[in-house]
Design a protein around this motif. Structure first.
Motif, PDB file in Angstrom:
ATOM      1  N   SER A  85      31.561  17.826  15.639  1.00 47.56           N
ATOM      2  CA  SER A  85      30.135  17.851  15.306  1.00 47.56           C
ATOM      3  C   SER A  85      29.422  16.935  16.299  1.00 47.56           C
ATOM      4  CB  SER A  85      29.891  17.352  13.883  1.00 47.56           C
ATOM      5  OG  SER A  85      30.585  18.134  12.936  1.00 47.56           O
ATOM      6  N   VAL A  86      28.554  17.506  17.114  1.00 44.46           N
ATOM      7  CA  VAL A  86      27.757  16.732  18.067  1.00 44.46           C
ATOM      8  C   VAL A  86      26.374  16.553  17.444  1.00 44.46           C
ATOM      9  CG1 VAL A  86      26.814  16.624  20.395  1.00 44.46           C
ATOM     10  CG2 VAL A  86      29.073  17.659  20.009  1.00 44.46           C
ATOM     11  N   LEU A  87      25.948  15.314  17.321  1.00 47.35           N
ATOM     12  CA  LEU A  87      24.768  14.982  16.529  1.00 47.35           C
ATOM     13  C   LEU A  87      23.494  14.803  17.351  1.00 47.35           C
ATOM     14  CD1 LEU A  87      26.406  12.277  14.227  1.00 47.35           C
ATOM     15  CD2 LEU A  87      26.517  14.768  14.037  1.00 47.35           C
ATOM     16  N   THR A  88      22.378  15.096  16.693  1.00 49.27           N
ATOM     17  CA  THR A  88      21.073  14.737  17.234  1.00 49.27           C
ATOM     18  C   THR A  88      20.803  13.279  16.867  1.00 49.27           C
ATOM     19  OG1 THR A  88      19.897  15.432  15.237  1.00 49.27           O
ATOM     20  CG2 THR A  88      20.201  17.097  16.971  1.00 49.27           C
ATOM     21  N   ALA A 122      28.457   5.908  23.692  1.00 49.85           N
ATOM     22  CA  ALA A 122      29.184   6.158  24.939  1.00 49.85           C
ATOM     23  C   ALA A 122      28.974   7.622  25.328  1.00 49.85           C
ATOM     24  CB  ALA A 122      30.672   5.855  24.742  1.00 49.85           C
ATOM     25  N   PRO A 123      29.345   7.976  26.547  1.00 46.16           N
ATOM     26  CA  PRO A 123      29.263   9.390  26.933  1.00 46.16           C
ATOM     27  C   PRO A 123      30.056  10.267  25.958  1.00 46.16           C
ATOM     28  CG  PRO A 123      29.668   8.028  28.864  1.00 46.16           C
ATOM     29  CD  PRO A 123      29.798   7.128  27.661  1.00 46.16           C
ATOM     30  N   LEU A 124      29.545  11.465  25.717  1.00 42.64           N
ATOM     31  CA  LEU A 124      30.122  12.342  24.698  1.00 42.64           C
ATOM     32  C   LEU A 124      31.618  12.577  24.898  1.00 42.64           C
ATOM     33  CD1 LEU A 124      29.797  14.160  22.243  1.00 42.64           C
ATOM     34  CD2 LEU A 124      29.082  15.994  23.786  1.00 42.64           C
ATOM     35  N   ARG A 125      32.053  12.872  26.094  1.00 39.07           N
ATOM     36  CA  ARG A 125      33.470  13.156  26.323  1.00 39.07           C
ATOM     37  C   ARG A 125      34.336  11.952  25.973  1.00 39.07           C
ATOM     38  NH1 ARG A 125      36.517  15.731  31.613  1.00 39.07           N
ATOM     39  NH2 ARG A 125      38.215  16.663  30.401  1.00 39.07           N
ATOM     40  N   GLU A 126      33.883  10.776  26.337  1.00 38.34           N
ATOM     41  CA  GLU A 126      34.600   9.538  26.019  1.00 38.34           C
ATOM     42  C   GLU A 126      34.607   9.308  24.501  1.00 38.34           C
ATOM     43  OE1 GLU A 126      33.575   4.872  26.713  1.00 38.34           O
ATOM     44  OE2 GLU A 126      33.309   6.214  28.436  1.00 38.34           O
ATOM     45  N   THR A 127      33.480   9.542  23.871  1.00 36.00           N
ATOM     46  CA  THR A 127      33.365   9.373  22.417  1.00 36.00           C
ATOM     47  C   THR A 127      34.334  10.301  21.691  1.00 36.00           C
ATOM     48  OG1 THR A 127      31.068   8.640  22.524  1.00 36.00           O
ATOM     49  CG2 THR A 127      31.794   9.632  20.451  1.00 36.00           C
ATOM     50  N   ILE A 128      34.394  11.554  22.109  1.00 39.12           N
ATOM     51  CA  ILE A 128      35.268  12.536  21.465  1.00 39.12           C
ATOM     52  C   ILE A 128      36.728  12.122  21.588  1.00 39.12           C
ATOM     53  CG2 ILE A 128      36.104  14.924  21.591  1.00 39.12           C
ATOM     54  CD1 ILE A 128      33.352  14.567  20.176  1.00 39.12           C
ATOM     55  N   LEU A 186      28.321  16.510  28.932  1.00 38.67           N
ATOM     56  CA  LEU A 186      29.466  15.727  28.466  1.00 38.67           C
ATOM     57  C   LEU A 186      29.362  14.262  28.882  1.00 38.67           C
ATOM     58  CD1 LEU A 186      32.439  18.210  28.966  1.00 38.67           C
ATOM     59  CD2 LEU A 186      30.925  17.910  26.990  1.00 38.67           C
ATOM     60  N   ALA A 187      28.533  13.974  29.872  1.00 41.92           N
ATOM     61  CA  ALA A 187      28.329  12.602  30.324  1.00 41.92           C
ATOM     62  C   ALA A 187      27.215  11.896  29.544  1.00 41.92           C
ATOM     63  CB  ALA A 187      28.010  12.586  31.814  1.00 41.92           C
ATOM     64  N   ARG A 188      26.423  12.674  28.826  1.00 39.10           N
ATOM     65  CA  ARG A 188      25.301  12.126  28.062  1.00 39.10           C
ATOM     66  C   ARG A 188      25.800  11.403  26.805  1.00 39.10           C
ATOM     67  NH1 ARG A 188      21.177  15.913  25.078  1.00 39.10           N
ATOM     68  NH2 ARG A 188      19.949  14.301  24.094  1.00 39.10           N
ATOM     69  N   LYS A 189      25.183  10.285  26.476  1.00 36.04           N
ATOM     70  CA  LYS A 189      25.549   9.556  25.258  1.00 36.04           C
ATOM     71  C   LYS A 189      25.067  10.335  24.034  1.00 36.04           C
ATOM     72  CE  LYS A 189      25.625   4.938  27.195  1.00 36.04           C
ATOM     73  NZ  LYS A 189      25.122   3.567  27.112  1.00 36.04           N
ATOM     74  N   ARG A 190      26.002  10.606  23.110  1.00 32.26           N
ATOM     75  CA  ARG A 190      25.688  11.354  21.890  1.00 32.26           C
ATOM     76  C   ARG A 190      26.534  10.823  20.748  1.00 32.26           C
ATOM     77  NH1 ARG A 190      23.771  16.741  22.908  1.00 32.26           N
ATOM     78  NH2 ARG A 190      23.472  16.820  20.658  1.00 32.26           N
ATOM     79  N   GLY A 191      25.988  10.866  19.548  1.00 34.39           N
ATOM     80  CA  GLY A 191      26.774  10.607  18.355  1.00 34.39           C
ATOM     81  C   GLY A 191      27.614  11.844  18.078  1.00 34.39           C
ATOM     82  N   ARG A 217      42.242  16.335   6.893  1.00 34.03           N
ATOM     83  CA  ARG A 217      43.353  15.484   7.320  1.00 34.03           C
ATOM     84  C   ARG A 217      42.865  14.223   8.025  1.00 34.03           C
ATOM     85  NH1 ARG A 217      46.628  12.510   8.029  1.00 34.03           N
ATOM     86  NH2 ARG A 217      48.852  12.755   8.383  1.00 34.03           N
ATOM     87  N   GLY A 218      41.562  14.203   8.359  1.00 32.41           N
ATOM     88  CA  GLY A 218      40.967  13.032   8.989  1.00 32.41           C
ATOM     89  C   GLY A 218      39.570  13.371   9.479  1.00 32.41           C
ATOM     90  N   CYS A 219      38.670  12.412   9.385  1.00 34.07           N
ATOM     91  CA  CYS A 219      37.308  12.614   9.875  1.00 34.07           C
ATOM     92  C   CYS A 219      36.692  11.256  10.153  1.00 34.07           C
ATOM     93  CB  CYS A 219      36.467  13.379   8.854  1.00 34.07           C
ATOM     94  SG  CYS A 219      34.780  13.681   9.437  1.00 34.07           S
ATOM     95  N   ILE A 220      36.399  11.019  11.407  1.00 38.49           N
ATOM     96  CA  ILE A 220      35.787   9.759  11.837  1.00 38.49           C
ATOM     97  C   ILE A 220      34.708  10.104  12.861  1.00 38.49           C
ATOM     98  CG2 ILE A 220      36.163   7.528  12.987  1.00 38.49           C
ATOM     99  CD1 ILE A 220      37.643   7.530  10.397  1.00 38.49           C
ATOM    100  N   GLY A 221      33.634   9.323  12.852  1.00 38.15           N
ATOM    101  CA  GLY A 221      32.577   9.571  13.815  1.00 38.15           C
ATOM    102  C   GLY A 221      31.695   8.380  14.065  1.00 38.15           C
ATOM    103  N   HIS A 222      30.796   8.578  14.996  1.00 35.59           N
ATOM    104  CA  HIS A 222      29.745   7.610  15.314  1.00 35.59           C
ATOM    105  C   HIS A 222      28.414   8.315  15.122  1.00 35.59           C
ATOM    106  CE1 HIS A 222      32.598   4.791  16.933  1.00 35.59           C
ATOM    107  NE2 HIS A 222      32.944   5.575  17.938  1.00 35.59           N
ATOM    108  N   ILE A 223      27.594   7.809  14.227  1.00 36.56           N
ATOM    109  CA  ILE A 223      26.274   8.373  13.980  1.00 36.56           C
ATOM    110  C   ILE A 223      25.373   8.152  15.190  1.00 36.56           C
ATOM    111  CG2 ILE A 223      24.164   8.031  12.621  1.00 36.56           C
ATOM    112  CD1 ILE A 223      26.139   9.689  11.212  1.00 36.56           C
TER     113      ILE A 223
END
Length: 178
Positions: A100-103, A64-70, A37-42, A54-60
């Protein structure tokens, strides 16, 4: 790979973040020590209500760390997706959350290296770009050409722009959970 325990934490974080905003209070997150959860992930956060988007937003890309990004994407999906009005407190109980956690993006030679249902796809011609998560083609029942044509339309391009020179293709995979 995000383990089930960590998936549950992220799903709870999304609901807590949205609830806190709607209830005008500070969010209260459980303290967790997790390298994943601390690792940077899209990532993307997709919200549905009664099965409807109803909504969908993300970072490809990982920023930032995954938990913060989510947590950030929870608010963006609930309150900033330009396709929908801001979520209301009355809708919260019916909200379905998908993460969705991305590669990492991988540039591929061309459209033949894109496998709908398995790969997510980003196209970019230097002037316009668009992305679909891996599950979009399958949910819509699209084959490769249909997916790429819809992606071009999403980018504001002609449907067959994907077949023109100068188009770049990037694929990625996603671990999806709800």
């Amino acid at each position: 790979m995000i383990e089930k325990k960590e998936q549950d934490i992220l799903l709870k974080d999304v609901r807590e973040q949205i609830s806190a905003v709607l209830e005008h209070r500070a969010p209260q997150f459980l303290p967790v020590d997790s390298p994943q959860l601390a690792r940077k992930r899209g990532a993307f956060v997709t919200l549905r209500r009664n099965g409807a988007l109803r909504g969908c937003i993300g970072h490809i890309r990982a920023i930032a760390p995954l938990r913060e990004t989510i947590r950030e994407l929870a608010c963006s999906s609930a309150f900033e997706d330009p396709r929908f009005p801001a979520l209301t407190l009355a809708e919260l109980g019916d909200l379905e959350i998908e993460i969705s956690v991305l590669t990492t993006l991988k540039e591929v030679a061309g459209p033949e290296d894109f496998h709908p249902g398995h790969d997510g796809i980003l196209i970019d011609n230097g002037r316009a770009s668009a992305v679909f998560l891996p599950q979009v083609a399958e949910e819509q029942g699209w084959d490769r050409n249909q997916t790429l044509s819809h992606l071009c339309l999403k980018a504001g391009l002609r449907p067959m722009a994907w077949a023109e020179s100068g188009m770049h293709f990037f694929t990625f995979q996603a671990q999806v959970f709800s």
